[in-house]
Design a protein around this motif. Structure first.
Motif, mmCIF file in Angstrom:
data_model
loop_
_atom_site.group_PDB
_atom_site.id
_atom_site.type_symbol
_atom_site.label_atom_id
_atom_site.label_comp_id
_atom_site.label_asym_id
_atom_site.label_seq_id
_atom_site.Cartn_x
_atom_site.Cartn_y
_atom_site.Cartn_z
ATOM 1 N N ALA A 21 0.829 -1.200 0.000
ATOM 2 C CA ALA A 21 0.000 0.000 0.000
ATOM 3 C C ALA A 21 0.867 1.256 0.000
ATOM 4 C CB ALA A 21 -0.917 0.007 1.220
ATOM 5 N N ASP A 22 0.404 2.257 -0.722
ATOM 6 C CA ASP A 22 1.032 3.581 -0.775
ATOM 7 C C ASP A 22 2.412 3.568 -1.433
ATOM 8 O OD1 ASP A 22 -1.162 4.849 0.464
ATOM 9 O OD2 ASP A 22 -0.434 4.259 2.434
ATOM 10 N N VAL A 23 2.711 2.534 -2.203
ATOM 11 C CA VAL A 23 3.949 2.469 -2.985
ATOM 12 C C VAL A 23 3.580 2.497 -4.464
ATOM 13 C CG1 VAL A 23 5.958 1.058 -3.600
ATOM 14 C CG2 VAL A 23 5.231 1.225 -1.211
ATOM 15 N N VAL A 47 0.794 3.066 -10.934
ATOM 16 C CA VAL A 47 -0.404 2.840 -10.116
ATOM 17 C C VAL A 47 0.017 2.645 -8.664
ATOM 18 C CG1 VAL A 47 -1.780 1.824 -11.974
ATOM 19 C CG2 VAL A 47 -0.358 0.350 -10.545
ATOM 20 N N THR A 48 -0.878 2.998 -7.760
ATOM 21 C CA THR A 48 -0.596 2.877 -6.330
ATOM 22 C C THR A 48 -1.822 2.308 -5.632
ATOM 23 O OG1 THR A 48 0.849 4.824 -6.426
ATOM 24 C CG2 THR A 48 0.141 4.088 -4.239
ATOM 25 N N HIS A 77 -14.314 1.887 -4.135
ATOM 26 C CA HIS A 77 -12.850 1.875 -4.075
ATOM 27 C C HIS A 77 -12.309 0.568 -4.641
ATOM 28 C CE1 HIS A 77 -8.940 3.131 -2.517
ATOM 29 N NE2 HIS A 77 -8.768 1.915 -2.054
ATOM 30 N N THR A 78 -11.064 0.624 -5.129
ATOM 31 C CA THR A 78 -10.327 -0.572 -5.540
ATOM 32 C C THR A 78 -9.020 -0.600 -4.763
ATOM 33 O OG1 THR A 78 -11.279 -0.478 -7.773
ATOM 34 C CG2 THR A 78 -9.296 -1.813 -7.469
#
Length: 221
Positions: A21-23, A47-48, A77-78
């Motif tokens: 997540a968040d990368v 994409v993140t 959300h995805t």
């Protein structure tokens, strides 16, 4: 790279798991023929995987009795949202809705979250003259969103005093007392009628249809 088996030429897409997540992730690729490998392509779009955005503020509505309904818009959300955590501000006290018992609890670890297919909940036991508001967070497989802003505040209040009744003389020794119905949420259940008989205070008993001096013996209307 020596441990990465190439993808067959008949394949034009691959899927991998374990993204963090968040990368940010992006990719490029090279093609091979019997002559050798091409240069790598330019990088594709990035994409993140992110946690869900905070939900919009929920809406609180008073129901009958001491019940309050909290509703909200589903979060798209995805990866997909799995459930919600509902926090309820009971005056200055912070509580959480437990979807198993349908009640408010003070320990968040004892509050089972609400499934993503649900967009409203109702709880009972609201205290009169205490303001209630709420906010909520959404969870996906990546983690929890931030909490939404608080929704509108609602307070369960006692009914307002009725307007003054009207007394009317009927035939014989009868008197009629009439009044306007009181509209209120929660709904009014009954009325207590006090009658001032000169300097004496009496109460109307709806069972016997007479005036009594002891209010505990006067069944309400």
């Amino acid at each position: 790279t020596s441990k990465a088996a190439p993808v067959k030429a008949s394949t034009t897409s691959i899927t991998f798991s374990g993204a963090i997540a968040d990368v940010a992730y992006c990719a490029n690729l090279a093609a091979r023929s019997e002559v050798g490998w091409s240069e790598y392509s330019v990088k594709g779009n990035a994409v993140t995987i992110k946690k869900p955005m905070a939900p919009s503020a929920p809406t609180l509505k008073l129901l009958g009795g001491n019940k309050i309904c909290i509703s909200w818009a589903a979060v798209s959300h995805t990866p997909a949202v799995m459930d919600y955590c509902i926090s309820v501000h009971e005056g200055s006290r912070l509580k959480y809705f437990d979807s198993v018992s349908g009640t408010l609890v003070e320990d968040t670890s004892k509050a089972a979250p609400v499934k993503a297919s649900t967009t409203s909940i109702t709880f009972s036991g609201a205290i009169a003259d205490v303001a209630y508001c709420a906010n909520l967070a959404a969870r996906s497989e990546v983690g929890w969103s931030e909490y939404s802003v608080k929704g509108n505040a609602v307070t369960i209040k006692k009914p307002m005093a009725p307007s003054a009744p009207t007394l009317k003389l009927l035939g014989g020794n009868k008197i009629c007392i009439s009044w306007a119905a009181v509209s209120h949420t929660p709904a009014v259940m009954d009325y207590c009628i006090s009658v001032h008989e000169g300097s004496r205070l009496k109460y109307f008993d709806s069972v016997s249809g007479t005036l009594v001096e002891d209010t505990s013996k006067a069944a309400p209307v």
